[in-house]
Structures are given as C-alpha cells and as structure tokens.
Design an enzyme around this catalytic site. Sequence first.
Site, PDB file in Angstrom:
ATOM      1  N   LYS A  77      83.812 -52.185  11.062  1.00 23.80           N
ATOM      2  CA  LYS A  77      84.114 -51.090  11.986  1.00 23.80           C
ATOM      3  C   LYS A  77      83.463 -51.208  13.361  1.00 23.80           C
ATOM      4  O   LYS A  77      83.998 -50.692  14.348  1.00 23.80           O
ATOM      5  CB  LYS A  77      83.701 -49.759  11.344  1.00 23.80           C
ATOM      6  CG  LYS A  77      84.662 -49.234  10.296  1.00 23.80           C
ATOM      7  CD  LYS A  77      85.862 -48.565  10.927  1.00 23.80           C
ATOM      8  CE  LYS A  77      86.687 -47.788   9.925  1.00 23.80           C
ATOM      9  NZ  LYS A  77      87.734 -46.991  10.538  1.00 23.80           N
ATOM     10  N   ASP A 120      83.490 -41.516   7.873  1.00 26.62           N
ATOM     11  CA  ASP A 120      83.221 -41.536   6.445  1.00 26.62           C
ATOM     12  C   ASP A 120      82.088 -42.502   6.139  1.00 26.62           C
ATOM     13  O   ASP A 120      81.717 -42.663   4.975  1.00 26.62           O
ATOM     14  CB  ASP A 120      84.476 -41.956   5.674  1.00 26.62           C
ATOM     15  CG  ASP A 120      85.515 -40.842   5.642  1.00 26.62           C
ATOM     16  OD1 ASP A 120      85.150 -39.732   5.267  1.00 26.62           O
ATOM     17  OD2 ASP A 120      86.672 -41.094   6.003  1.00 26.62           O
TER      18      ASP A 120
END
Length: 398
Positions: A77, A120
């Site tokens: 990410k 998340d």
Amino acid sequence: MSSFELKMVIEDNAAYAPERSDLFNRRTARAARAFHSKLPGYRPTPLLSLPALAAALGVEQILVKDESQRFGLNAFKMLGGAWAIARLLCKETGSDINEFSFAAFRQQQRVPMTFATTTDGNHGRGVAWAARQLGQHAVIYMPKGSSPARVKHITDLGAECIVTQMNYDDTVRLTMRNAEKQGWKVVQDTAWEGYSEVPTWIMQGYATLADEAVEQMQALGTSPTHVFLQAGVGAMAAGVLGYLCDVYEAASLHAVVVEPDKADCLFRSAKRGEMVNVGGEMNTIMAGLACGEPNPLGWPLLRGCARQFISCEDRVAALGMRVLGNPLGDDPRIISGESGAVSAGVLAAVLHHPQSQALKEKLRLTPASRVLLLSTEGDTDPQHYREVVWEGKDGITA
C-alpha cells in the site's frame, strides 16, 4: 486428492468492453516507479513461480508477486500513499516531481502538514511511513473491529491512530469532516464528488508493482493469460488492470476480480450493471477488502476490462493462506495475509471442488493458462495469521 466445496459465486461481466485508460497505463505507472526507485531501500519485490501447484491445477504456470517484502512494511500500500503525498507536496510548494526526494524535502524544514486517511490497516501504515520519512504528521482513522496489531503498526511509525465505532465507509466520511475542520490534507484511496486527484495518484502509484511484474515476466520469457485481482474499493485492481491492459492486448487477458462475500460491492455492481453499495459491519477476515462502496474512478475500468467477478466466503482466503504457507513439492513458501491470499485460495478451492473441471472451464483455465496472482500483504496481523494457519480458524470443516 480430497474433495470439498467452498462458497464461490462467479459472475460473468455482461458489460465487458475493454478500452485503454488515459489515467492508468504504462506512462503513469512508469512515472510512479521512477519516483519509487529513488526511495532508500527500494527494490522490486519477488515474482515467484509455483510449478507444483500449477501442475496440480492443470495450468502451465502460476506466478505470485510477493508484496510482503515491500520497504519492510509487509504490504504494497505504501506505493500509492507515498506517490500521492509526494505529488501533493509538489503541488502545494510548486516543486517539480521529477526532482523531488524525501530527504531533500525534509531538510527544507518547512512547517509540518498533517495527512489524514481511513484505513483497514495497510494503507494507513503506508501514509504514516511516508509522513514520518518527510517529517510530517499523520492522523489515521480505522473502522470498528480493527485489530490491535494493525493499530500498533501505525502508531509505531509516529502517527496518531483512532479506531471508530463505524464501518469503513462511514469512517471515511468522518475522516473527511474532521480533516476539513482541522485543515488536514486527506490521502484517501477512493474518490467522491470534488475529490479525485489524490486517489488517482494513489491508484497510479499501485501500478509500480505491475510494472515490476511485467519486467520480471519478460525476463522469464512469459506473459499472463489470466490475472486475479482482489478488491476492496477497487483502487488497486483498477490501477493494476489499467496498466496490464495497456501492456497486453486486453482481449487476450482474462481478468477476474475477487471479493469477500460480506463486502462484495463490485460483484453486486457487475450483476446490476451500475455501482452498488454494501452496508453493515462487513465482518470478514479480509480486513483490507472490507469496503462497501466502489471507487468511482476504478469502477468504469473494472466494468469494461474485467471478465468476471467472484464473491467468496472467508474460508477461501484462509485456504489460500495455508496453501501459500505450506506449498506443494519444491514450490517456494509465501507468507500471505488474509487479503493477500484470497486469489490463491480461489485457485485451491477450484482444484478441490467436486465440479473442478466445470469451474476451470468457466474461468477458462486450460493447460496453456499462465496465471498471475498478487499477494498484496504478508502476516500484517500475526496473531490472526497463526490462528488461521496453525489453529485451523475458518477451516474446511468449520
């Protein structure tokens, strides 16, 4: 070989009509990769071949891009967050992105900015990492039920982390409201009216991993016939698929989008032919995919270029974790987390299904198929990883 049936619903995409994207392509991916390659510690993550699993499934090749080895952050990410933050800082300061470096910017000792996001787990960790590298502040919001391990990963990087009592999408809205009040810069990987530039940069940053994978496949003298892309809001899936459809003839690439059945907004959107939101708590072990609202930047590309969408139960992801962590024959071991392993779980579930051949035909898997998978995270929640892999949580007989 044992036979068992896990819940996987495969939806053919009636709107399939591939076109190249002006936003997500080789040009934008390579600009992002040029930036990433200048970061200290950069190296392409491994592309691993699983010949024994491929032989068992009856396909020519299975290749797995192992993102657990990305900058020591155990997930891909940061590719999106770091690129977007760099682009944002260049826009704010009038700097040239081609000349930008983290080290040089930090030495300028500007008044720190605060970057805010909802996560998340992995996206927030990437934003926190980039903010610390740049001497900036980060405030990270997480939805209800986020694990203490994922929170600690973020706070260990010096960011403030706030766990809400809301689901992911409602937490995004809270983040936006608070950021507007406080004057923070939002670095979110989904878009909405009036907010598209930063998520576009994030999606383009994700494509660095695809550019690496294509380069690695070229070195092996191969190219994919299939790619399985797990999705939450669809930012990574669209960013990567746009790039792959630019590199390869789109009609020759069989792209499949995979989601948890408790948060399958893209699957439902494909069924209806328009964007559909999923509400509720979305309690899935695939924490990184527990998103109920499609990214409107990514949805048109996925609608046009994905051949199929799969909604699957959590046991599919758990199976993938076990298969990658305990491989067949001399296949390399891959430590893959819940969201990273679900596509491998789909292949393993097909292999063991009582109607295995029918599922392979539906997915157009043949002896000539060459399948690309992305293991997008490692054991980002180590306790849960052990519960699944050692203790049998979400097991086949559960």
